[in-house]
Design an enzyme around this catalytic site. Structure first.
Site, PDB file in Angstrom:
ATOM      1  N   GLU A   1       0.802  -1.227   0.000  1.00 24.22           N
ATOM      2  CA  GLU A   1       0.000   0.000   0.000  1.00 24.22           C
ATOM      3  C   GLU A   1       0.837   1.281   0.000  1.00 24.22           C
ATOM      4  OE1 GLU A   1      -0.624  -2.635   1.843  1.00 24.22           O
ATOM      5  OE2 GLU A   1      -2.733  -3.161   1.669  1.00 24.22           O
TER       6      GLU A   1
ATOM      7  N   LYS B   1     -17.462  -1.103   5.480  1.00 23.35           N
ATOM      8  CA  LYS B   1     -17.893  -2.046   4.451  1.00 23.35           C
ATOM      9  C   LYS B   1     -19.404  -2.021   4.242  1.00 23.35           C
ATOM     10  CE  LYS B   1     -17.302  -6.780   2.933  1.00 23.35           C
ATOM     11  NZ  LYS B   1     -16.766  -8.104   3.242  1.00 23.35           N
TER      12      LYS B   1
ATOM     13  N   MET C   1      23.946   8.874   3.065  1.00 20.74           N
ATOM     14  CA  MET C   1      23.855  10.146   3.759  1.00 20.74           C
ATOM     15  C   MET C   1      24.140   9.976   5.247  1.00 20.74           C
ATOM     16  SD  MET C   1      23.492  13.314   3.266  1.00 20.74           S
ATOM     17  CE  MET C   1      22.465  14.026   1.984  1.00 20.74           C
TER      18      MET C   1
ATOM     19  N   PHE D   1     -11.640  -7.915  13.229  1.00 19.15           N
ATOM     20  CA  PHE D   1     -10.541  -8.315  12.355  1.00 19.15           C
ATOM     21  C   PHE D   1     -10.187  -7.177  11.388  1.00 19.15           C
ATOM     22  CE2 PHE D   1      -9.207 -10.349   8.292  1.00 19.15           C
ATOM     23  CZ  PHE D   1      -7.970 -10.771   8.735  1.00 19.15           C
ATOM     24  N   GLN D   2      -8.915  -6.882  11.301  1.00 19.63           N
ATOM     25  CA  GLN D   2      -8.402  -5.806  10.432  1.00 19.63           C
ATOM     26  C   GLN D   2      -9.047  -4.453  10.733  1.00 19.63           C
ATOM     27  OE1 GLN D   2      -8.441  -7.169   6.301  1.00 19.63           O
ATOM     28  NE2 GLN D   2      -6.382  -7.989   6.606  1.00 19.63           N
TER      29      GLN D   2
END
Lengths: 591, 187
Positions: free
Chosen positions: A78, A190, A505, A140-141
């Site tokens: 993502e 959802k 760096m 969940f999630q």
């Protein structure tokens, strides 16, 4: 209940495209997911970067139905989706769109959202959420996406009623690109995407956020013009605001008219042609000697679309200590935040510059360049005494040389996308840019891993341009999974890895400020990038000797393939000049 | 360390620009909008001394009054960032203009003997407070006024034994006239 809803919707809507084409109004209200996708299309979206998951299944179902109107690019992580959307937005000036699922999908997107927030990139990020009744139950999630993204968004929504969905999307697009642009997050549970939208509503009109179209104060414009005339040692300090406002033409006109030198910041690169005589090169920590000296010595600093970032100012007390400051910025919150200007002007760069140019027509200023002869004499001395340079070697490729060669091979026309680190600074120093939106970099957040996916997004947004990602071996390994996305969609992604086997760096700072204690910066154990490229089905090339460089670059760039070019460069090259963090720019270390 | 008397003018603390600010914000009465405002303070490690939110005559909008301590520049920056929020309609630094500030406190105080009760009632009278509840050995008082007034009364009640206090936090509104009135001092 939710499943039932979905079923009804699917049954009724097996062929929505047919409805469209026959111009028949659907008999049954569309479900949330369709409302969402249609609203995106209505707002001009034809490109979405995303990755599906449970919470966004309905939306992906509609994306499938509307696939001929909007193309979805399936990323592999993502973070890549959001960076790609950023690259697309930065290169085109349009709003970038990313679509991710709930929970880990949303948290993976946060880095990209924060990056867009700090660099003012217009984005709309749609995140799935668990069904409304489950919110707050540690489902969940489930994560509190609204809460997690709160400090790094321009605005965000948790959609609670499908009837407001379209209005929310419309407002999100307006907010993302108006004023000081930024990312807007729409968190969609959802069940909302399954609900039928029977009674679409508008947002309360009181909420509609209007950027206050301020009439520019005539007297302020007049004061600014008079300062231009009276100043003996003026300089323009221009930033991302000039690029965002597409004000580079006006900027050029004004600078040429007044013969005042210009120094862009890292974000302002491209806002003024780098090779122009009036351009002194980048300002700040790794800026040119001439720019930093000219600002330090200036008596008038005209700051346009900048925020006086600490990487530019160094120690504040010694930043343009004798200068009067004119600060033009779209965000009132940027003006006076770090340095209190004598003349503040809240306006976008284009509006302000046009007003100034108009006002200047009434002035006589032919003699001005003569008056500033002394100033230009000094500037040219600084320029000539310490130009940007590097010591070439016969055995090793110098990183600066890679950028110079890239500039030659691409004729200076490529869109250059960088990651973060040494290579970013070398690209900023050694690739003279011709125009706005030719330079895409992660400036504010400094996100390693930005370069590759952003270049992919830019290549999709500007199919006629050659887009080249210049990345380090460190940042490359953070998001290289997106190579396969480029392969899948035949995006001509070109990646040049400046491979020095270090987190360069950090190594440089350890060398200079920590007695060469190279703590955890060694990347010499890395995959074989050529083989890696080949494993992905991309063209893998490598250059190790200066003599091979040009040929390898040409072989990689002059085709439509995805090409990963591993350039092995000298290991312990440092970026110079450097003003140590928080230091006085006069104390810059030159080599 | 013995007891030393320092004249009140002697302040040995390092000079500070920190001062008390009262900020009044008109924002949408929507879930999450208050978090955005509060986040601007917490992100800087600024403590909010008091915060109170209530409906306004505008439907869908709430007024939020925040009192915070901080240096002027940072608070100014917070105000600017606050006014940039999409659902914020107006931000005012109330402290910069003549204004009225009020808060209300409920105080649960011991009142065990008739004398104590009488003493407390005297204090209540002086501060124009109210007795809102009473038992054999306790009283609950309601006091409103500016912060100092509420502070002072609670301080005076402490010898009786204050069991609990609950304060609303400050609400503020700008004065109609630009003059600092005498009434302000009386409160």
């Amino acid at each position: 209940m939710e499943v039932q809803n979905m079923k009804t919707a699917t049954e009724t809507y097996s062929k929505p495209i047919a409805f469209e084409s026959q111009n028949i109004q659907p008999q049954v209200a569309p479900r949330g997911a369709e409302v969402l996708v249609r609203a995106l299309i209505k707002n001009g979206v034809d490109t979405i970067f995303g990755l599906p998951g449970g919470a966004v299944l309905h939306i992906y179902d509609e994306i499938w139905r509307y696939r001929d109107q909007v193309t979805h690019y399936l990323v592999r992580h993502e973070q890549g989706a959001v960076h790609a959307a950023e690259g697309y937005a930065k290169a085109t000036g349009k709003v970038g769109v990313a679509l991710v699922t709930s929970g880990p999908g949303a948290t993976n997107a946060v880095t990209g959202i924060a990056d867009a927030f700090l660099d003012s990139v217009p984005l709309v990020v749609i995140t799935g959420q668990v069904p409304s009744p489950l919110i707050g139950t540690d489902a969940f999630q489930e994560v509190d996406t609204f809460g997690i993204t709160l400090p790094v968004v321009k605005h965000s929504y948790l959609v609670k009623d499908v009837n407001y969905l379209e209005a929310i999307v419309d407002e999100a697009f307006h907010l993302a690109q108006s004023g000081k642009p930024g990312p807007v997050v729409i968190d969609v549970p959802k069940d909302i995407t399954a609900h039928l939208c029977e009674n679409p509503k508008k947002l309360h009109e009181d909420f509609l956020f209007e950027e206050k179209e301020k009439n520019l104060d005539e007297s302020t414009i007049e004061k600014i013009c008079e300062k231009f005339l009276s100043a003996k040692q003026p300089i323009f300090y221009i930033g991302g605001g000039v690029v965002t406002a597409d004000a580079s033409a006006e900027m050029l006109q004004l600078a040429e008219k007044l013969q005042i030198p210009v120094t862009p910041t890292l974000m302002g690169l491209g806002g003024f042609p780098s090779a122009h005589d009036l351009c002194l090169g980048m300002l700040g920590m790794h800026g040119t000697y001439a720019s930093n000296m000219a600002v330090a010595e200036s008596d008038l600093l005209i700051a346009i679309g900048v925020r006086f970032d600490d990487r530019v100012t160094g120690k504040l007390a010694t930043f343009a200590p004798n200068a009067e400051v004119i600060h033009i910025d779209i965000a009132a919150s940027n003006i006076g935040k770090i340095r209190k200007p004598q003349i503040p002007l809240q306006a976008d760069a284009k509006t302000a510059l046009l007003a100034i140019l108009k006002k200047l027509e009434t002035y006589e200023f032919d003699s001005m360049t003569a008056k500033r002869g002394e100033w230009w004499h000094r500037i040219n001395n600084w320029r000539n005494s310490v130009p940007l340079s590097c010591e070439y070697s016969e055995n090793e490729i110098k990183p600066q040389q890679v950028i110079e060669e890239l500039h030659r091979v691409t004729n200076g026309d490529a869109i250059v996308v960088t990651d973060v680190g040494q290579h970013q600074m070398w690209a900023a120093q050694f690739y003279p840019l011709k125009r706005s939106r030719q330079w895409l970099t992660s400036g504010g957040l400094g996100t390693m891993g930005f370069g590759l996916p952003a270049a992919m997004g830019a290549a999709l947004g500007c199919p006629k341009d050659l887009v080249v990602a210049v990345v380090g071996d460190g940042g490359f390994q953070m998001t290289n999974q997106e190579i396969i996305t480029a392969i899948q969609y035949k995006i001509p992604l070109k990646v040049i890895i400046m491979n020095n086997g270090y987190l360069g760096m950090v190594r440089q700072w350890q060398e200079m400020f920590y007695d060469r204690a190279y703590s955890e910066v060694d990347l010499s154990i890395s995959p074989d990038f050529v083989k890696l490229a080949e494993a992905y089905g991309a063209l893998g090339l490598r250059a190790t000797k200066p003599g091979e460089l040009r040929e390898v670059l040409e072989a990689g760039l002059n085709n439509d393939k995805v090409a990963i070019i591993d350039v092995v460069v000298s290991k312990e090259e440092n970026v110079f000049p450097i003003v140590p963090a928080g230091g006085n720019s006069r104390d810059m270390i030159l080599k | 360390m013995g007891r030393h008397f320092f004249p009140p003018t002697t302040d040995h603390r390092p000079p500070t620009t920190e001062m008390r600010h009262t900020i009044s914000i008109l924002l949408a009465n929507e879930a999450g909008e208050l978090s955005r405002v509060v986040g601007l303070f917490s992100a800087r490690g600024y403590n909010i001394e008091t915060i109170s939110v209530g409906k306004t005559i505008l439907p869908n909008f709430s007024r939020c009054t925040i009192v915070t301590e901080g240096d002027e520049k940072t608070v100014d920056q917070i105000i600017k960032q606050c006014s940039r929020l999409a659902r914020v309609r107006e931000v005012k630094a109330v402290t910069t203009l003549p204004h009225i500030e009020r808060e209300m406190g409920l105080v649960d105080v011991n009142a065990k003997t008739p004398t104590e009760r009488q003493d407390i009632l005297n204090i209540v009278d002086i501060f124009r407070a109210k007795v809102v509840d009473m038992s054999h050995d306790k009283m609950i008082l309601e006091i409103s006024g500016n912060k100092d007034k509420v502070d002072t009364m609670i301080e005076l009640l402490k010898p009786f034994g204050v069991n609990e206090t609950a304060r609303t936090g400050c609400v503020a509104i700008n004065r109609l006239s630009p003059f600092e009135p005498i009434e302000n001092n009386r409160d």
